[in-house]
Scaffold this motif. Structure first.
Motif, PDB file in Angstrom:
ATOM      1  N   THR A 240      -1.223   1.267  -9.284  1.00  0.00           N
ATOM      2  CA  THR A 240      -0.146   2.091  -9.855  1.00  0.00           C
ATOM      3  C   THR A 240      -0.160   2.046 -11.381  1.00  0.00           C
ATOM      4  O   THR A 240       0.729   2.591 -12.031  1.00  0.00           O
ATOM      5  CB  THR A 240       1.248   1.624  -9.364  1.00  0.00           C
ATOM      6  OG1 THR A 240       1.499   0.306  -9.881  1.00  0.00           O
ATOM      7  CG2 THR A 240       1.342   1.618  -7.861  1.00  0.00           C
ATOM      8  N   GLY A 241      -1.153   1.360 -11.940  1.00  0.00           N
ATOM      9  CA  GLY A 241      -1.243   1.260 -13.397  1.00  0.00           C
ATOM     10  C   GLY A 241      -0.486   0.086 -13.982  1.00  0.00           C
ATOM     11  O   GLY A 241      -0.399  -0.067 -15.212  1.00  0.00           O
TER      12      GLY A 241
ATOM     13  N   LYS B 218       0.835  -1.209   0.000  1.00  0.00           N
ATOM     14  CA  LYS B 218       0.000   0.000   0.000  1.00  0.00           C
ATOM     15  C   LYS B 218       0.867   1.255   0.000  1.00  0.00           C
ATOM     16  O   LYS B 218       0.549   2.240  -0.662  1.00  0.00           O
ATOM     17  CB  LYS B 218      -0.929  -0.002   1.222  1.00  0.00           C
ATOM     18  CG  LYS B 218      -2.139  -0.916   1.058  1.00  0.00           C
ATOM     19  CD  LYS B 218      -3.020  -0.914   2.284  1.00  0.00           C
ATOM     20  CE  LYS B 218      -3.758   0.394   2.469  1.00  0.00           C
ATOM     21  NZ  LYS B 218      -4.633   0.378   3.654  1.00  0.00           N
ATOM     22  N   ALA B 219       1.970   1.215   0.762  1.00  0.00           N
ATOM     23  CA  ALA B 219       2.882   2.362   0.804  1.00  0.00           C
ATOM     24  C   ALA B 219       3.510   2.592  -0.569  1.00  0.00           C
ATOM     25  O   ALA B 219       3.617   3.729  -1.041  1.00  0.00           O
ATOM     26  CB  ALA B 219       3.965   2.136   1.858  1.00  0.00           C
ATOM     27  N   MET B 220       3.916   1.513  -1.219  1.00  0.00           N
ATOM     28  CA  MET B 220       4.525   1.617  -2.550  1.00  0.00           C
ATOM     29  C   MET B 220       3.517   2.167  -3.557  1.00  0.00           C
ATOM     30  O   MET B 220       3.845   3.015  -4.391  1.00  0.00           O
ATOM     31  CB  MET B 220       5.041   0.246  -2.986  1.00  0.00           C
ATOM     32  CG  MET B 220       6.314  -0.167  -2.260  1.00  0.00           C
ATOM     33  SD  MET B 220       6.730  -1.935  -2.454  1.00  0.00           S
ATOM     34  CE  MET B 220       7.079  -2.038  -4.206  1.00  0.00           C
ATOM     35  N   ALA B 221       2.273   1.684  -3.472  1.00  0.00           N
ATOM     36  CA  ALA B 221       1.229   2.164  -4.388  1.00  0.00           C
ATOM     37  C   ALA B 221       0.922   3.630  -4.128  1.00  0.00           C
ATOM     38  O   ALA B 221       0.738   4.412  -5.063  1.00  0.00           O
ATOM     39  CB  ALA B 221      -0.031   1.324  -4.238  1.00  0.00           C
TER      40      ALA B 221
ATOM     41  N   GLN C 174       8.722   0.656  -9.905  1.00  0.00           N
ATOM     42  CA  GLN C 174       9.970  -0.077 -10.140  1.00  0.00           C
ATOM     43  C   GLN C 174       9.698  -1.577 -10.028  1.00  0.00           C
ATOM     44  O   GLN C 174       9.335  -2.078  -8.970  1.00  0.00           O
ATOM     45  CB  GLN C 174      11.053   0.322  -9.124  1.00  0.00           C
ATOM     46  CG  GLN C 174      11.556   1.749  -9.292  1.00  0.00           C
ATOM     47  CD  GLN C 174      10.823   2.711  -8.383  1.00  0.00           C
ATOM     48  OE1 GLN C 174       9.628   2.552  -8.151  1.00  0.00           O
ATOM     49  NE2 GLN C 174      11.528   3.702  -7.873  1.00  0.00           N
ATOM     50  N   GLN C 175       9.897  -2.270 -11.135  1.00  0.00           N
ATOM     51  CA  GLN C 175       9.590  -3.693 -11.218  1.00  0.00           C
ATOM     52  C   GLN C 175      10.314  -4.503 -10.142  1.00  0.00           C
ATOM     53  O   GLN C 175       9.743  -5.403  -9.538  1.00  0.00           O
ATOM     54  CB  GLN C 175       9.974  -4.209 -12.615  1.00  0.00           C
ATOM     55  CG  GLN C 175       9.527  -5.633 -12.911  1.00  0.00           C
ATOM     56  CD  GLN C 175       8.020  -5.757 -13.112  1.00  0.00           C
ATOM     57  OE1 GLN C 175       7.358  -4.787 -13.466  1.00  0.00           O
ATOM     58  NE2 GLN C 175       7.487  -6.927 -12.877  1.00  0.00           N
ATOM     59  N   ALA C 176      11.582  -4.168  -9.904  1.00  0.00           N
ATOM     60  CA  ALA C 176      12.390  -4.943  -8.960  1.00  0.00           C
ATOM     61  C   ALA C 176      11.801  -4.924  -7.558  1.00  0.00           C
ATOM     62  O   ALA C 176      11.807  -5.945  -6.858  1.00  0.00           O
ATOM     63  CB  ALA C 176      13.818  -4.410  -8.931  1.00  0.00           C
TER      64      ALA C 176
END
Length: 270
Positions: free
Chosen positions: A166-167, A123-126, A132-134
């Motif tokens: 994030t699409g 959720k934080a990343m979104a 970033q794929q990695a």
């Protein structure tokens, strides 16, 4: 209790009082949460420098939590609070996020705790719009390492839903299909039903309506195989509620879940 008091002061813009209360909190977990709430309120009030300092205090406090599961959850929550406050360009945010992920990957023993921590991280990343794929692959690998199939499916579904936000639609679909395959392999009917229902809801929230309908159908068929009448009725009722939350009450499938649950409950009542 003190954590709520501190958050209350902060929400009213009384930051000095909030910090005084937070500094008196004994448990590191509650104290870190309180500092995070104060820092988020400061950031919303435009006090960026002070917010960064208090977020740093929250991070240091969280890193002192002894139990790995609680530590990772606290660090993930701080990263999420920073994302909400629009402070994702800060090196401090990246530190909180990466530390939480590292703690999650290496130290959390309990499957459920690890799944919850991963959800907070995703959720934080979104929230930060991170594509970033990695980083996402690392989160997925951590979820895949969860031994208990139900928690593994739930964590994969939560990460996939965040990816969709994030699409990253293609990657999200792949992760959701993986979550479905994991759920389908769960032996106990009630656990399999619960996992399928959660993934169906995640699919619906991600805008994948057709796949969500199929997953709800699988959940419904699985629920019918639950042995005890009460458990079967509860599972069917939960599916109907999930479909309602997903705005799918026009589906014949929703009506079927609802009516079957009611019929079982009616038969029990006689």
């Amino acid at each position: 209790h003190k954590g709520k008091v501190a958050a209350g002061w902060a929400s009213r813009g009384l930051f000095e009082q909030a910090l005084n209360v937070a500094e008196g909190i004994q448990g590191a977990g509650e104290q870190a949460k309180a500092f995070g709430a104060i820092a988020e309120a400061m950031a919303r009030a435009g006090m960026t420098q002070q917010a960064q300092e208090v977020f740093h205090q929250a991070l240091r406090t969280a890193e002192a939590i002894q139990w790995a599961g609680e530590r990772a959850l606290a660090l993930g929550a701080i990263a999420e609070a920073m994302a909400r406050a629009g402070m994702t360009q800060q090196a401090l945010w990246e530190q909180a996020l990466q530390t939480a992920k590292l703690q999650t990957a290496k130290a959390i023993q309990g499957a459920w705790e690890r799944a919850w921590a991963l959800r907070a991280i995703a959720k934080a990343m979104a929230g930060a719009g991170m594509t970033q794929q990695a980083l996402w692959e690392q989160a997925l690998r951590t979820a895949e390492a969860i031994e208990e199939a139900g928690e593994r499916a739930w964590a994969l579904g939560a990460i996939a839903e965040a990816m969709a936000g994030t699409g990253m639609t293609q990657q999200a679909q792949e992760a959701l299909h993986q979550a479905l395959r994991t759920a389908e392999a769960i032996e106990e009917a009630w656990r399999r039903t619960s996992a399928l229902r959660a993934i169906a809801e995640a699919l619906a929230r991600a805008g994948m309506t057709q796949q969500a309908q199929e997953a709800f159908h699988q959940a419904l068929q699985t629920a019918k195989a639950i042995q005890g009448a009460r458990g079967r009725a509860e599972a069917l009722g939960a599916i109907a509620e999930a479909m309602a939350r997903a705005g799918m009450t026009q589906q014949a499938l929703w009506e079927q879940a609802l009516q079957t649950a009611k019929a079982i409950q009616g038969a029990q009542g006689r």
